[in-house]
Scaffold this active site. Structure first.
Site, short mmCIF file in Angstrom:
data_model
loop_
_atom_site.label_atom_id
_atom_site.label_comp_id
_atom_site.label_asym_id
_atom_site.label_seq_id
_atom_site.Cartn_x
_atom_site.Cartn_y
_atom_site.Cartn_z
N SER A 1 0.85 -1.18 0.00
CA SER A 1 0.00 0.00 0.00
C SER A 1 0.89 1.23 0.00
CB SER A 1 -0.91 0.04 1.23
OG SER A 1 -1.96 -0.89 1.11
N GLU B 1 -1.85 19.45 -4.02
CA GLU B 1 -3.20 19.52 -4.59
C GLU B 1 -4.17 18.57 -3.89
OE1 GLU B 1 -0.13 20.77 -7.45
OE2 GLU B 1 -0.41 18.98 -6.22
N SER B 2 -3.68 17.47 -3.29
CA SER B 2 -4.51 16.55 -2.50
C SER B 2 -3.74 15.28 -2.23
CB SER B 2 -5.85 16.25 -3.17
OG SER B 2 -6.65 15.49 -2.27
N HIS C 1 -2.99 0.29 -3.93
CA HIS C 1 -2.91 -0.96 -3.18
C HIS C 1 -2.78 -2.09 -4.19
CE1 HIS C 1 -3.58 -3.29 0.54
NE2 HIS C 1 -4.08 -4.20 -0.29
N CYS D 1 -7.00 18.96 -6.44
CA CYS D 1 -7.80 20.19 -6.49
C CYS D 1 -7.34 21.01 -7.70
CB CYS D 1 -7.63 21.00 -5.22
SG CYS D 1 -8.14 20.14 -3.72
#
Length: 758
Positions: free
Chosen positions: A105, A112-113, A118, A133
């Site tokens: 993972s 931006e985010s 996974h 974003c």
């Protein structure tokens, strides 16, 4: 989890990669921060977007990926870093963690985010999630994602492939969603200008399609063009598509697979979007374009010159060129780049190779066709705004395959708020001309009338059309692959063409066989449109009728016909009346229907008997008249034989039938029973019906019937069109007998009979 991390680091490759990870983690963090500073200074607009609660969300599932790659923290981390760099996003930090017994993972924190993934090495699968974003699109990153993470399976183990076996190519399922709030926090944001807020965004948000491949995404001088191809898991699968490409015998039974014998059923579906709005798809374009073109083309008796407004894909042009009467087709399309793109990526839309009589592979190159790259609205207004001054040759049919009137585009509202453009179209048509237009998605049963909802421009257009056309008919086609039925308008300048619209299935079938060119392959020339389909187009939808009757000024016909049969109204049996000779009107006296006992006011009279009637269609009556008056199709006198044989029919039908022009030209309905004698009374003493006028057979000039008596159907009324057959049969008792023509007078004066015309 700590044990799994230690176990996974026994592999020397993983150790070296993990050692480098710590350094790369810090270095990449510092580098990405510097890059973020540069990006913010270079593009203040995008930086401003970062502070809005809105963004792009890309979800990706991949399978058939190489297991060792999916089990390596270092390789996955490096791929993630490379992806972020390629997307011009700003990586702040990241972390990858090995799991037991296998799998990794990873998560990356962006300015931006975020990005996360996974893996399931034993399954060869990875699930990927990227959210940013701002306004920078993520869909263009798909090729980079596939390059960095789509490592083919080449080794044994887990669910990989045997050694020596060809690699399985990774397959990718993805979806994209717009997230957050835009219009609420940005006063300059216009939802209808963002293609991903339209049909395109909805199509890309569905997660599970076996294929969703962008073929083209480009901006022309006029619009944004997107072409995708899809395999919808509801309708097909990637496996079925692959089987269709192979002629091998999968079952070793000597028979090719069904898929390989029907390749077109399993091919990816190409879809064209303009500014995000779906225009047509490979699965539905034939139904859409056939419904747009052929109903109005066959309603015209001999269409030679046709104009197409819009239609950049070339499919409307293709359908018009199937008519062997056509001598010239002018297509006026503003966007030349769009036409070039469609010719390259949607070749089959404009393919004329199979049409007998076409002299080109591409319909655009057919010698009967010409294309002018100009604003079609301006083109028609410049040439036909003044009906008397134009030197341009007029058209028999004009087909509008352009902007829907309910599209939220500034030009649409201005075009339909005044009559200049519509008047120009009418002026550009010949006297028997037809205008057909697509006007967008069909209404639902819960919609308000156009003028009270988002269809204001449609209402304005309808008002303009009604001022210049003889009759307008609305119909729906439900197989265009738009997710809902699509609506079309057919507008006629004369009653003869309206009459052709209402031909029966046999007449339509004959006309199609006479008119439509054959194919070189022997396949059917039309895939959806035929005579039975045309019959369905003659009746508007119940939903349209319902919304139409919700107008503030309720149309009169809604109360008259929309309610249908009303059991609370008394139905008086025919035994309450008798047919006998009228003695009160002198030489014009004839049989009438008289009450034998009191009948309550407002009652229906013999509803059961009224439906028993036979109908003489306009085309049938026209043939009878031509034969009776000794004229064949060429106007040649054929002698008195037909006149003698048909004299009884010509006397009986107008004498005992009810004439009307509801279907465009004269037709008759003859009641079976005493109800045929029901009329308004020769001396005006009738007490049936609600027609308020002072005309009687005693004060009407028999040489010229008053216009008020020769009633025709309204120019536009979905209620009237929907109930037309019932009106013709049920309402004929509520008619005033009049002479309808010189031909009728010749027969009826001899027999003291009068044609009844509604």
């Amino acid at each position: 989890e700590d044990d799994s991390e230690d176990d996974s680091e026994d592999d020397s490759e993983d150790d070296s990669e993990d050692d480098s990870e710590d350094d790369s983690d810090d270095d990449s963090e510092d580098d990405s921060k510097d890059k973020g500073d540069r990006n913010e200074s270079e593009d203040s607009n995008n930086a401003g977007d970062l502070h809005l609660p809105a963004g792009h969300h890309l979800l990706i599932d991949m399978k058939h990926v190489e297991p060792n790659f999916l089990n390596s923290e270092g390789r996955l981390a490096q791929a993630m870093v490379n992806l972020i760099e390629g997307s011009e996003s700003t990586l702040l930090s990241y972390h990858c963690h090995s799991l037991v017994p296998s799998g990794v993972s990873c998560v990356g924190v962006l300015l931006e985010s975020h990005v996360s993934l996974h893996t399931w090495p034993s399954e060869g699968a990875i699930i990927f999630d990227l959210f940013t974003c701002g306004s920078v699109p993520l869909i263009p990153m798909l090729p980079l994602v596939k390059k960095l993470f789509g490592i083919p399976m080449t080794v044994a183990g887990g669910r990989g492939v045997d050694e020596g076996q060809d690699a399985l190519l990774p397959t990718m399922i993805w979806s994209h969603k717009l997230r957050g709030f835009r219009s609420d926090f940005s006063s300059s944001y216009k939802e209808h200008e963002n293609p991903l807020e339209q049909d395109l965004g909805q199509a890309l948000s569905w997660h599970g399609n076996d294929m969703m491949e962008p073929l083209l995404s480009e901006e022309t001088d006029f619009q944004h063009v997107d072409i995708f191809q899809f395999i919808d898991f509801h309708e097909s699968s990637l496996g079925a598509y692959k089987r269709s490409l192979s002629d091998d015998d999968d079952d070793d039974d000597g028979v090719p697979s069904y898929e390989s014998l029907h390749k077109d059923l399993y091919a990816p579906v190409k879809v064209l979007f303009l500014d995000g709005v779906e225009q047509s798809s490979a699965r539905g374009e034939a139904a859409y374009h056939e419904a747009l073109v052929h109903p109005s083309m066959i309603a015209h008796s001999n269409p030679k010159r046709v104009a197409i407004i819009g239609g950049g894909e070339g499919a409307t042009l293709r359908e018009v060129l199937k008519h062997n009467t056509v001598e010239h087709v002018l297509m006026v399309e503003i966007d030349e780049e769009l036409v070039e793109m469609c010719e390259e990526y949607l070749t089959e839309w404009s393919d004329c190779t199979d049409i007998v009589g076409s002299d080109a592979d591409s319909c655009f190159d057919d010698s009967r066709a010409s294309v002018e790259f100009e604003d079609a609205f301006k083109w028609f207004i410049d040439r036909f705004e003044d009906d008397g001054s134009s030197t341009e040759e007029k058209f028999d049919v004009i087909i509008m395959d352009a902007l829907d009137p309910d599209r939220l585009v500034e030009i649409v509202g201005s075009l339909y708020k005044e009559n200049t453009f519509i008047n120009s179209l009418s002026n550009a048509l010949t006297e028997e001309g037809v205008l057909v237009a697509q006007i967008g998605g069909s209404e639902s049963i819960s919609d308000p009338p156009d003028e009270m909802g988002p269809g204001e421009d449609t209402a304005n257009m309808m008002e303009a059309l009604q001022s210049v056309f003889e009759s307008i008919h609305e119909y729906d086609e439900g197989h265009s692959d738009f997710g809902a039925p699509w609506t079309y308008l057919a507008c006629f300048k004369d009653s003869k063409t309206r009459s052709s619209w209402y031909r029966n299935a046999a007449e339509i079938d004959i006309e199609l066989h006479r008119r439509i060119a054959g194919t070189e392959s022997g396949k059917p020339a039309l895939l959806f449109f035929d005579a039975p389909m045309m019959i369905t187009y003659q009746v508007p939808s119940r939903a349209k009728e319902t919304s139409y009757c919700r107008k503030e000024a309720k149309p009169w016909e809604c109360d008259e016909y929309y309610s249908g049969f009303r059991p609370e109204i008394a139905n008086i049996p025919v035994s309450h009346v008798e047919a006998r000779k009228s003695t009160s009107t002198g030489e014009y006296g004839d049989r009438g229907l008289f009450a034998s006992q009191d009948i309550p006011k407002g009652s229906n009279l013999d509803m059961n008997g009224s439906v028993k009637a036979f109908h003489v269609l306009p085309s049938t009556w026209s043939v009878i008249e031509d034969l009776y008056y000794n004229k064949d199709d060429d106007g040649v006198d054929e002698g008195a034989f037909a006149t003698e044989k048909l004299s009884g029919v010509v006397a009986f039908v107008p004498g005992f039938g009810y004439g009307a022009k509801l279907l465009g030209t004269l037709h008759y309905t003859i009641k079976l029973g005493v109800m045929t004698f029901c009329n308004h009374g020769c001396n005006g003493t009738h007490n049936i019906g609600d027609w308020e006028n002072d005309f009687t057979e005693l004060n009407v000039d028999l040489d010229r019937a008053p216009v008020a008596l020769v009633n025709k159907a309204p120019v536009y009324s979905p209620v009237f069109d929907r109930h037309l057959r019932q009106i013709i049969v049920m309402a004929m008792g509520d008619c005033t007998p009049i002479v309808t023509s010189v031909k009728d007078r010749r027969v009826e004066r001899r027999d003291n009979k009068f044609a009844r015309s509604m």
